[in-house]
Write a protein that holds these residues in place. Structure first.
Motif, PDB file in Angstrom:
ATOM      1  N   ASN A 232       0.809  -1.214   0.000  1.00 56.33           N
ATOM      2  CA  ASN A 232       0.000   0.000   0.000  1.00 56.33           C
ATOM      3  C   ASN A 232       0.849   1.274   0.000  1.00 56.33           C
ATOM      4  N   LYS A 233       2.144   1.131   0.216  1.00 55.10           N
ATOM      5  CA  LYS A 233       3.055   2.270   0.054  1.00 55.10           C
ATOM      6  C   LYS A 233       3.325   2.569  -1.421  1.00 55.10           C
ATOM      7  N   LEU A 234       2.981   1.619  -2.302  1.00 55.06           N
ATOM      8  CA  LEU A 234       3.208   1.827  -3.733  1.00 55.06           C
ATOM      9  C   LEU A 234       2.352   2.968  -4.279  1.00 55.06           C
ATOM     10  N   GLY A 235       1.207   3.216  -3.635  1.00 55.42           N
ATOM     11  CA  GLY A 235       0.352   4.327  -4.050  1.00 55.42           C
ATOM     12  C   GLY A 235      -0.409   4.103  -5.336  1.00 55.42           C
ATOM     13  N   ILE A 236      -0.504   2.858  -5.793  1.00 54.31           N
ATOM     14  CA  ILE A 236      -1.268   2.580  -7.019  1.00 54.31           C
ATOM     15  C   ILE A 236      -2.735   2.918  -6.797  1.00 54.31           C
ATOM     16  N   GLY A 237      -3.280   2.451  -5.699  1.00 59.64           N
ATOM     17  CA  GLY A 237      -4.620   2.820  -5.282  1.00 59.64           C
ATOM     18  C   GLY A 237      -5.744   2.200  -6.098  1.00 59.64           C
ATOM     19  N   ALA A 238      -6.961   2.455  -5.650  1.00 60.38           N
ATOM     20  CA  ALA A 238      -8.159   1.910  -6.309  1.00 60.38           C
ATOM     21  C   ALA A 238      -8.234   2.400  -7.750  1.00 60.38           C
ATOM     22  N   GLY A 239      -8.410   1.456  -8.671  1.00 61.89           N
ATOM     23  CA  GLY A 239      -8.489   1.806 -10.080  1.00 61.89           C
ATOM     24  C   GLY A 239      -7.193   2.322 -10.660  1.00 61.89           C
ATOM     25  N   GLY A 240      -6.103   2.241  -9.886  1.00 59.85           N
ATOM     26  CA  GLY A 240      -4.823   2.762 -10.338  1.00 59.85           C
ATOM     27  C   GLY A 240      -4.744   4.269 -10.287  1.00 59.85           C
ATOM     28  N   LEU A 241      -5.682   4.912  -9.571  1.00 62.66           N
ATOM     29  CA  LEU A 241      -5.759   6.373  -9.544  1.00 62.66           C
ATOM     30  C   LEU A 241      -5.204   6.982  -8.266  1.00 62.66           C
ATOM     31  N   GLY A 242      -4.488   6.173  -7.502  1.00 59.31           N
ATOM     32  CA  GLY A 242      -3.844   6.692  -6.293  1.00 59.31           C
ATOM     33  C   GLY A 242      -4.639   6.410  -5.032  1.00 59.31           C
ATOM     34  N   GLY A 243      -3.953   6.522  -3.904  1.00 66.58           N
ATOM     35  CA  GLY A 243      -4.594   6.279  -2.619  1.00 66.58           C
ATOM     36  C   GLY A 243      -3.870   5.199  -1.846  1.00 66.58           C
TER      37      GLY A 243
END
Length: 280
Positions: A232-243
């Motif tokens: 979760n540190k990668l920051g890819i997030g839901a839908g690849g839009l961050g988070g």
């Protein structure tokens, strides 16, 4: 010895195909809802809100959660005190898949040859895994697996000296390279140990463990937590839009292995990590 008719198996598999493609398990619903409530990234929160709305619509209107209704993977725990009568168990399972995908109006995604690629038009054959147990019951877990996430899965044949760090690096590498392609937020199934094929099987089965359950092995549950934090540190997030929710859970299953090896498989599950279990 207890007897179970193959017709009962077929009926249950049919119902499970329809159920799994329209409803997520309670643990997955709760996990997605919690992520929506605690996501601070505006775009990530918006995606999570849409995913939760999608779940509600799918259930109310009986529309598949995802257009990719998957290849049917079935884990069968077959009691050695059970006798299946009336036909072939394999054929009964495939007939259940055939009926479920037809009556549920689910997309047929299976081709009869990996190179000639002619659709079988009934989503069979299923991929069936058997385990013999000391019981007089049959427990079946059906997990439709879409290939947006399946295609992002990886297997690593590490050296024993790679140790914990090697395992962590392998899993992070798989998730980072998957990026948004696997439809995050993800559930990550990890298999460690065994042989080339055993660890892949373990990683697939790991996806069927509830996301609110940790490994019963203390150092493995700690590794699950550490991997989830790092992912979760990668920051890819839901839908690849961050988070902060690239992944919702990491589930690890292990098996003894050879002194010369450290196999690690990563089977990525998308946000519709579907599975239904029934015991006959």
């Amino acid at each position: 010895m207890r007897e179970i008719e193959v017709a009962v198996v077929t009926q249950n598999i049919k119902e499970m195909c329809i159920e799994a493609n329209h409803f997520l398990s309670r643990d997955m619903i709760d996990c997605l809802h919690s992520a929506k409530e605690t996501e601070t990234n505006s775009l990530g929160r918006q995606v999570l809100e849409q995913l939760n709305q999608n779940l509600e619509i799918a259930g109310k209107e009986m529309i598949p959660i995802c257009q990719d209704t998957g290849m049917a993977v079935v884990f069968v725990e077959l009691g050695q005190e059970v006798r299946v009568v009336g036909g072939s168990l394999n054929e009964a399972i495939n007939e259940g898949v055939r009926q479920g995908y037809r009556e549920g109006y689910l997309r047929n995604s299976v081709v009869n040859d990996p190179l000639k690629r002619i659709n079988t038009n009934d989503n069979t054959p299923a991929v069936i895994h058997y385990e013999i147990t000391c019981s007089d019951k049959i427990t079946m877990t059906l997990a439709p697996k879409g290939f947006g996430s399946e295609n992002m899965s990886r297997l690593f044949m590490l050296k024993p000296s790679d140790g914990y760090k090697g395992v962590i690096d392998a899993v992070i590498t798989a998730v980072r390279e998957a990026g948004a392609n696997a439809c995050p937020p993800l559930v990550i199934g990890v298999g460690i140990g065994g042989t080339f094929e055993k660890c892949a099987y373990l990683s697939k089965k790991a996806l069927t463990r509830p996301v609110n359950e940790m490994s019963a092995i203390s150092h493995i549950s700690q590794l699950e937590e550490e991997l989830l934090a790092e992912i979760n540190k990668l920051g890819i997030g839901a839908g690849g839009l961050g988070g902060k929710y690239t992944a919702l859970k990491v589930n690890i299953e292990t098996y003894p292995t050879h002194i010369a090896g450290l196999p690690v498989a990563v089977n990525i599950g998308c946000h519709v990590n579907r599975h239904v279990t029934r015991t006959l």
